[in-house]
Design a protein around this motif. Structure first.
Motif, short mmCIF file in Angstrom:
data_model
loop_
_atom_site.label_atom_id
_atom_site.label_comp_id
_atom_site.label_asym_id
_atom_site.label_seq_id
_atom_site.Cartn_x
_atom_site.Cartn_y
_atom_site.Cartn_z
N TYR A 1 56.46 -29.91 -1.26
CA TYR A 1 55.54 -29.66 -0.15
C TYR A 1 55.65 -30.71 0.96
O TYR A 1 55.34 -30.42 2.11
CB TYR A 1 54.11 -29.56 -0.65
CG TYR A 1 53.76 -28.19 -1.19
CD1 TYR A 1 53.52 -27.12 -0.33
CD2 TYR A 1 53.67 -27.97 -2.55
CE1 TYR A 1 53.22 -25.86 -0.82
CE2 TYR A 1 53.36 -26.71 -3.06
CZ TYR A 1 53.14 -25.66 -2.18
OH TYR A 1 52.84 -24.41 -2.67
N SER A 2 56.10 -31.91 0.61
CA SER A 2 56.19 -32.97 1.63
C SER A 2 57.26 -32.68 2.67
O SER A 2 57.26 -33.27 3.75
CB SER A 2 56.47 -34.32 0.97
OG SER A 2 57.76 -34.34 0.39
N ALA A 3 58.15 -31.74 2.37
CA ALA A 3 59.21 -31.40 3.34
C ALA A 3 58.64 -30.74 4.59
O ALA A 3 59.19 -30.90 5.69
CB ALA A 3 60.24 -30.48 2.67
N ALA B 1 49.42 -41.74 -0.44
CA ALA B 1 49.30 -42.04 -1.86
C ALA B 1 47.89 -42.51 -2.21
O ALA B 1 47.31 -43.35 -1.52
CB ALA B 1 50.31 -43.11 -2.26
N LYS B 2 47.36 -41.96 -3.31
CA LYS B 2 46.06 -42.39 -3.82
C LYS B 2 46.19 -42.61 -5.32
O LYS B 2 46.37 -41.65 -6.09
CB LYS B 2 44.98 -41.35 -3.51
CG LYS B 2 44.63 -41.28 -2.03
CD LYS B 2 43.46 -40.38 -1.77
CE LYS B 2 43.03 -40.41 -0.30
NZ LYS B 2 42.45 -41.72 0.09
N LYS C 1 57.18 -43.92 0.44
CA LYS C 1 58.30 -44.47 1.19
C LYS C 1 59.37 -43.41 1.49
O LYS C 1 59.88 -43.31 2.60
CB LYS C 1 58.92 -45.63 0.41
CG LYS C 1 60.10 -46.29 1.09
CD LYS C 1 60.64 -47.43 0.26
CE LYS C 1 61.85 -48.09 0.93
NZ LYS C 1 62.40 -49.21 0.10
N GLU C 2 59.70 -42.60 0.48
CA GLU C 2 60.81 -41.66 0.61
C GLU C 2 60.41 -40.30 1.16
O GLU C 2 61.23 -39.59 1.76
CB GLU C 2 61.49 -41.48 -0.75
CG GLU C 2 62.13 -42.75 -1.29
CD GLU C 2 62.80 -42.55 -2.64
OE1 GLU C 2 62.79 -41.39 -3.14
OE2 GLU C 2 63.33 -43.53 -3.19
N LEU D 1 53.94 -43.58 -6.83
CA LEU D 1 53.27 -43.20 -5.59
C LEU D 1 53.83 -43.97 -4.39
O LEU D 1 54.01 -43.41 -3.31
CB LEU D 1 51.77 -43.44 -5.71
CG LEU D 1 51.00 -42.47 -6.61
CD1 LEU D 1 49.55 -42.92 -6.76
CD2 LEU D 1 51.07 -41.05 -6.07
N GLN D 2 54.10 -45.25 -4.59
CA GLN D 2 54.68 -46.05 -3.51
C GLN D 2 56.05 -45.51 -3.12
O GLN D 2 56.39 -45.43 -1.94
CB GLN D 2 54.79 -47.51 -3.93
CG GLN D 2 53.44 -48.23 -4.01
CD GLN D 2 53.56 -49.63 -4.59
OE1 GLN D 2 54.66 -50.11 -4.84
NE2 GLN D 2 52.42 -50.28 -4.81
#
Length: 236
Positions: free
Chosen positions: A21-23, A48-49, A42-43, A37-38
């Motif tokens: 979904y991040s795309a 992030a939670k 970053k990528e 999450l980090q």
């Protein structure tokens, strides 16, 4: 760009969904593993939670300032088996119910008011709900409750579409621990594709792989008296 919140986003299906979904969307990825999450942030640019979904106070504080959401996917969960029902492990039962079921109630309290009219809620259950299976007294009961909850919300919520997901076996860190055959097991990528396609069509139920889940559904139509000897053979 839609805003998508995903719990259990640091491994397995949740991680795959967060990446997918991040795309094209803004993703809020929730989980306990801060390192993953980090890396996701970053990528893949996710928000992030890091918190534990069994902690109601942490949920309240992390979700308090959220902007309206288009899609919420409640995917966080765990799996533990009761190997000897004659020595029932009440603490194990409590742990499984807490992470699989009670945490969803905590999330719904704070997230339902954040979902936009016309938005979607997706709750990940399990195909184990179709049949009472040996060793799944805790896991299966928690997932059956999740399915009932999701279907009730489908009937009662206004302006929000509700989807319940019933996956078969998926190659994840959870299933890596299983010590029994897992027929028709699929990859995370296959699971993510099935869920994404089902949500696009706003299906009330998503289940896969169908060659496996349809068999379970058919067996579930049997009278319990006919299923019982089969279950006992599996358990022995």
């Amino acid at each position: 760009m839609k805003r998508v919140l995903i719990t259990g986003a640091t491994s397995g299906i949740g991680l795959g969904l967060a990446k997918r979904y991040s795309a094209n969307h803004q993703v809020i990825a929730c989980g306990r593993n801060s390192e993953v999450l980090q890396q996701l942030s970053k990528e893949h640019g996710v928000v992030a939670k890091a918190f534990d979904v069994t902690d109601s106070d942490a949920i309240a504080s992390n979700f308090a300032e959220l902007q309206p959401l288009d899609l919420v996917i409640l995917n966080a969960g765990g799996c533990e088996y009761i190997d000897n029902p004659n020595q029932f492990d009440g603490k194990l039962f409590e742990r499984v119910m807490q992470v699989n079921l009670i945490s969803i109630g905590y999330c719904l309290e704070h997230l339902l008011p954040k979902i936009k009219p016309g938005g979607q809620l997706c709750i990940v259950s399990s195909s184990s709900v179709y049949l009472p299976l040996p060793r799944a007294e805790a896991y299966g009961a928690s997932k059956a409750a999740i399915t009932y909850l999701a279907r009730t919300l489908t009937a009662t919520l206004n302006d929000i579409g509700v989807t319940v997901v019933h996956p078969g076996f998926v190659e994840t860190p959870l299933t890596d621990k299983n010590d029994f055959p897992m027929p028709c097991i699929v990859s995370v990528e296959q699971a993510v594709s099935e869920i994404e396609k089902g949500l696009e069509k706003r299906k009330a139920e998503i289940h896969f792989p169908r060659r496996f889940t349809y068999i379970l559904k058919l067996l579930g139509l049997l009278p319990f008296s006919m299923w019982l000897p089969i279950a006992k053979r599996i358990a022995s």
